[in-house]
Motif scaffolding. Structure first.
Motif, PDB file in Angstrom:
ATOM      1  N   UNK A 182      38.239  40.249  47.381  1.00  0.00           N
ATOM      2  CA  UNK A 182      37.459  39.694  46.276  1.00  0.00           C
ATOM      3  C   UNK A 182      36.105  39.176  46.749  1.00  0.00           C
ATOM      4  N   UNK A 183      36.102  38.445  47.850  1.00  0.00           N
ATOM      5  CA  UNK A 183      34.849  37.904  48.373  1.00  0.00           C
ATOM      6  C   UNK A 183      33.940  39.038  48.849  1.00  0.00           C
ATOM      7  N   UNK A 184      34.529  40.077  49.449  1.00  0.00           N
ATOM      8  CA  UNK A 184      33.733  41.238  49.839  1.00  0.00           C
ATOM      9  C   UNK A 184      33.095  41.901  48.613  1.00  0.00           C
ATOM     10  N   UNK A 185      33.871  42.052  47.538  1.00  0.00           N
ATOM     11  CA  UNK A 185      33.329  42.629  46.312  1.00  0.00           C
ATOM     12  C   UNK A 185      32.152  41.807  45.804  1.00  0.00           C
ATOM     13  N   UNK A 186      32.297  40.490  45.869  1.00  0.00           N
ATOM     14  CA  UNK A 186      31.238  39.606  45.401  1.00  0.00           C
ATOM     15  C   UNK A 186      29.947  39.822  46.205  1.00  0.00           C
ATOM     16  N   UNK A 187      30.070  39.913  47.513  1.00  0.00           N
ATOM     17  CA  UNK A 187      28.888  40.124  48.345  1.00  0.00           C
ATOM     18  C   UNK A 187      28.253  41.490  48.074  1.00  0.00           C
ATOM     19  N   UNK A 188      29.074  42.506  47.923  1.00  0.00           N
ATOM     20  CA  UNK A 188      28.550  43.842  47.643  1.00  0.00           C
ATOM     21  C   UNK A 188      27.813  43.877  46.311  1.00  0.00           C
ATOM     22  N   UNK A 189      28.291  43.107  45.336  1.00  0.00           N
ATOM     23  CA  UNK A 189      27.611  43.034  44.041  1.00  0.00           C
ATOM     24  C   UNK A 189      26.280  42.312  44.192  1.00  0.00           C
ATOM     25  N   UNK A 190      26.253  41.203  44.922  1.00  0.00           N
ATOM     26  CA  UNK A 190      25.000  40.469  45.102  1.00  0.00           C
ATOM     27  C   UNK A 190      23.949  41.320  45.814  1.00  0.00           C
ATOM     28  N   UNK A 191      24.388  42.093  46.820  1.00  0.00           N
ATOM     29  CA  UNK A 191      23.445  42.950  47.529  1.00  0.00           C
ATOM     30  C   UNK A 191      23.330  44.330  46.873  1.00  0.00           C
ATOM     31  N   UNK A 192      24.044  44.504  45.767  1.00  0.00           N
ATOM     32  CA  UNK A 192      23.965  45.691  44.915  1.00  0.00           C
ATOM     33  C   UNK A 192      24.185  46.992  45.672  1.00  0.00           C
ATOM     34  N   UNK A 193      25.203  46.969  46.523  1.00  0.00           N
ATOM     35  CA  UNK A 193      25.675  48.181  47.192  1.00  0.00           C
ATOM     36  C   UNK A 193      26.805  48.736  46.328  1.00  0.00           C
ATOM     37  N   UNK A 194      26.432  49.403  45.266  1.00  0.00           N
ATOM     38  CA  UNK A 194      27.411  49.803  44.250  1.00  0.00           C
ATOM     39  C   UNK A 194      28.382  50.859  44.744  1.00  0.00           C
ATOM     40  N   UNK A 195      27.941  51.741  45.629  1.00  0.00           N
ATOM     41  CA  UNK A 195      28.847  52.765  46.159  1.00  0.00           C
ATOM     42  C   UNK A 195      29.952  52.135  47.006  1.00  0.00           C
ATOM     43  N   UNK A 196      29.558  51.204  47.877  1.00  0.00           N
ATOM     44  CA  UNK A 196      30.555  50.515  48.703  1.00  0.00           C
ATOM     45  C   UNK A 196      31.475  49.665  47.832  1.00  0.00           C
ATOM     46  N   UNK A 197      30.914  49.035  46.796  1.00  0.00           N
ATOM     47  CA  UNK A 197      31.731  48.223  45.883  1.00  0.00           C
ATOM     48  C   UNK A 197      32.744  49.092  45.148  1.00  0.00           C
ATOM     49  N   UNK A 198      32.311  50.278  44.716  1.00  0.00           N
ATOM     50  CA  UNK A 198      33.236  51.184  44.037  1.00  0.00           C
ATOM     51  C   UNK A 198      34.363  51.614  44.966  1.00  0.00           C
ATOM     52  N   UNK A 199      34.019  51.936  46.215  1.00  0.00           N
ATOM     53  CA  UNK A 199      35.036  52.366  47.186  1.00  0.00           C
ATOM     54  C   UNK A 199      36.060  51.266  47.443  1.00  0.00           C
ATOM     55  N   UNK A 200      35.583  50.029  47.613  1.00  0.00           N
ATOM     56  CA  UNK A 200      36.489  48.912  47.860  1.00  0.00           C
ATOM     57  C   UNK A 200      37.345  48.624  46.629  1.00  0.00           C
ATOM     58  N   UNK A 201      36.762  48.770  45.447  1.00  0.00           N
ATOM     59  CA  UNK A 201      37.511  48.561  44.210  1.00  0.00           C
ATOM     60  C   UNK A 201      38.672  49.542  44.110  1.00  0.00           C
ATOM     61  N   UNK A 202      38.422  50.786  44.445  1.00  0.00           N
ATOM     62  CA  UNK A 202      39.476  51.809  44.403  1.00  0.00           C
ATOM     63  C   UNK A 202      40.516  51.547  45.486  1.00  0.00           C
ATOM     64  N   UNK A 203      40.047  51.220  46.678  1.00  0.00           N
ATOM     65  CA  UNK A 203      40.936  51.012  47.826  1.00  0.00           C
ATOM     66  C   UNK A 203      41.874  49.831  47.622  1.00  0.00           C
ATOM     67  N   UNK A 204      41.362  48.752  47.066  1.00  0.00           N
ATOM     68  CA  UNK A 204      42.148  47.514  46.959  1.00  0.00           C
ATOM     69  C   UNK A 204      43.101  47.515  45.783  1.00  0.00           C
ATOM     70  N   UNK A 205      42.876  48.375  44.787  1.00  0.00           N
ATOM     71  CA  UNK A 205      43.759  48.379  43.622  1.00  0.00           C
ATOM     72  C   UNK A 205      43.475  47.200  42.709  1.00  0.00           C
ATOM     73  N   UNK A 206      44.372  46.957  41.786  1.00  0.00           N
ATOM     74  CA  UNK A 206      44.195  45.875  40.817  1.00  0.00           C
ATOM     75  C   UNK A 206      44.602  44.547  41.451  1.00  0.00           C
ATOM     76  N   UNK A 207      43.631  43.713  41.778  1.00  0.00           N
ATOM     77  CA  UNK A 207      43.910  42.441  42.448  1.00  0.00           C
ATOM     78  C   UNK A 207      44.409  41.366  41.499  1.00  0.00           C
TER      79      UNK A 207
END
Length: 424
Positions: A246-271
């Motif tokens: 969750x904290x990683x997702x937050x940082x990726x959103x702030x730095x707007x790395x949307x591709x990495x955020x999408x990959x982590x979202x898929x990898x982690x599943x529904x938290x």
């Protein structure tokens, strides 16, 4: 005796057999109603309140249960149960009160030594999510890490370290150097992959019932270079693993790395399955919706665009339900999601109004980070539309808001983006 046994089982089942947890909780509540209130009833009713708020979305009934728990704590002989009772009351009330309002009760719990370790850890995470100035957050989290190390609270310490690392990254310090209670600061640097490996190890021990040796796990914090990242889905998801994601997702959103955020979202599943009773569920739902909308906006194929928009609308529907039932913490995130949805649908008028509302409500409720994010996303949108005035206005506001939040690394990032977008 039966209620006490159910209380012990309730503590173990979230890791060993999560599907049994609601059954045991309901059995405990039923036993308390039928046979009378005991000291175990405080824990059983507290978790029942969690379930009503986080799982069933019945915020009003959850608050009524919180009131019942407060009455139980007033009974003679309940002093030793205040640790879990007060902590539970704070968590339940967060579903209907501003997140900022939870910070003082956690501090009071810390000062009263009840519930000591949970107040330390949860106040740390709420400081992070509430958008308080990062310099003060970092100092308090460092103190909390030392306190939890002295108490051998390995899991909670990892939980706080995750927020500390995120704060450091936003302030421009890209790595974390951890120190134990017995040694001086060493040269081993840690990142999220190292924390995730330790969390996976701790989670597997809890699931399989192995003894947690604090000294063994504490040493793992200082051998980070020998650890490798483990996939989140390789074993039953543990709360600490989910919190790191969750904290990683937050940082990726702030730095707007949307591709990495999408990959982590898929990898982690529904938290949400890990966070359902807590504020983390609200934050994750917002981040998920925002990432899905940005992915839909960048999709070239019509089918991909439709798929990601559908996922975003699922998050927005859930947040709308919470909003209608009185959760004030979802107001500005909902405005921001509506703004991005208007961007996706090419509705410039609605996008402008929703971005403005998101920034205003975030500022009024004290969420500095979300005010900055709303202005930054608005600035980039208006720049793409060729509207130089509103682009500059919002990027300037974003720069100042990140500066107020003391996120200096992000401040530099916004300054570079402004030069690129506006040619100045």
């Amino acid at each position: 005796m039966g209620q006490r046994m159910l209380e012990f089982l309730q503590f173990c089942t979230p890791q060993a057999q999560p599907t049994l947890f609601p059954i045991i909780t309901l059995m405990g509540v039923q036993a308390s109603v039928k046979h009378g209130i005991s000291d175990s009833s405080v824990t059983l009713f507290t978790w029942f309140g969690f379930m009503l708020c986080g799982i069933f979305g019945q915020l009003k009934r959850g608050r009524e249960i919180a009131n019942a728990v407060e009455l139980m704590l007033e009974k003679p002989g309940m002093k030793h149960k205040k640790s879990r009772g007060i902590f539970g009351l704070i968590v339940i009330k967060t579903w209907g009160s501003p997140l900022q309002a939870s910070l003082r009760p956690h501090l009071e719990g810390y000062q009263m030594m009840i519930p000591f370790q949970y107040s330390v850890a949860w106040r740390g995470s709420h400081l992070w999510f509430a958008g308080r100035p990062l310099e003060g957050v970092e100092l308090e989290l460092e103190t909390s890490v030392s306190v939890l190390a002295e108490m051998n609270q390995v899991g909670l310490r990892l939980y706080v370290i995750t927020c500390l690392l995120a704060a450091k990254k936003l302030r421009g310090n890209c790595t974390l150097q951890c120190c134990s209670s017995t040694t001086a600061q060493n040269d081993e640097e840690m990142d999220f992959e190292d924390l995730l490996a330790v969390a996976s190890d701790i989670g597997n021990n809890l699931v399989h019932g192995n003894h947690l040796d604090p000294s063994h796990h504490d040493s793992r914090f200082f051998e980070a270079s020998n650890l490798t990242s483990l996939p989140l889905r390789s074993s039953p998801l543990h709360f600490s693993q989910a919190h790191i994601a969750l904290v990683q997702l937050e940082l990726l959103v702030f730095f707007q790395d949307w591709e990495a955020a999408k990959s982590l979202l898929i990898k982690s599943g529904d938290l949400r399955q890990c966070f359902s009773p807590f504020y983390h569920s609200v934050r994750y739902t917002f981040l998920r919706g925002l990432i899905c909308l940005k992915t839909a906006q960048s999709a070239t194929a019509w089918l991909d665009r439709r798929k990601w928009k559908k996922r975003a609308l699922e998050s927005m529907k859930l947040m709308c339900t919470w909003l209608k039932k009185g959760n004030v913490n979802v107001v500005h995130p909902m405005h921001l999601l509506n703004a991005e949805c208007a961007v996706l649908e090419e509705n410039k008028t609605d996008a402008k109004e929703m971005f403005k509302a998101a920034a205003a409500v975030a500022a009024r409720n004290g969420f500095l980070q979300d005010k900055a994010l709303a202005h930054e996303l608005a600035g980039m949108y208006f720049a793409a539309q060729g509207d130089g005035y509103w682009a500059k206005f919002n990027m300037d506001r974003a720069h100042q808001s990140y500066l107020d939040w003391q996120a200096y690394a992000k401040t530099e990032d916004v300054a570079e983006k402004s030069k690129s977008l506006l040619g100045k």
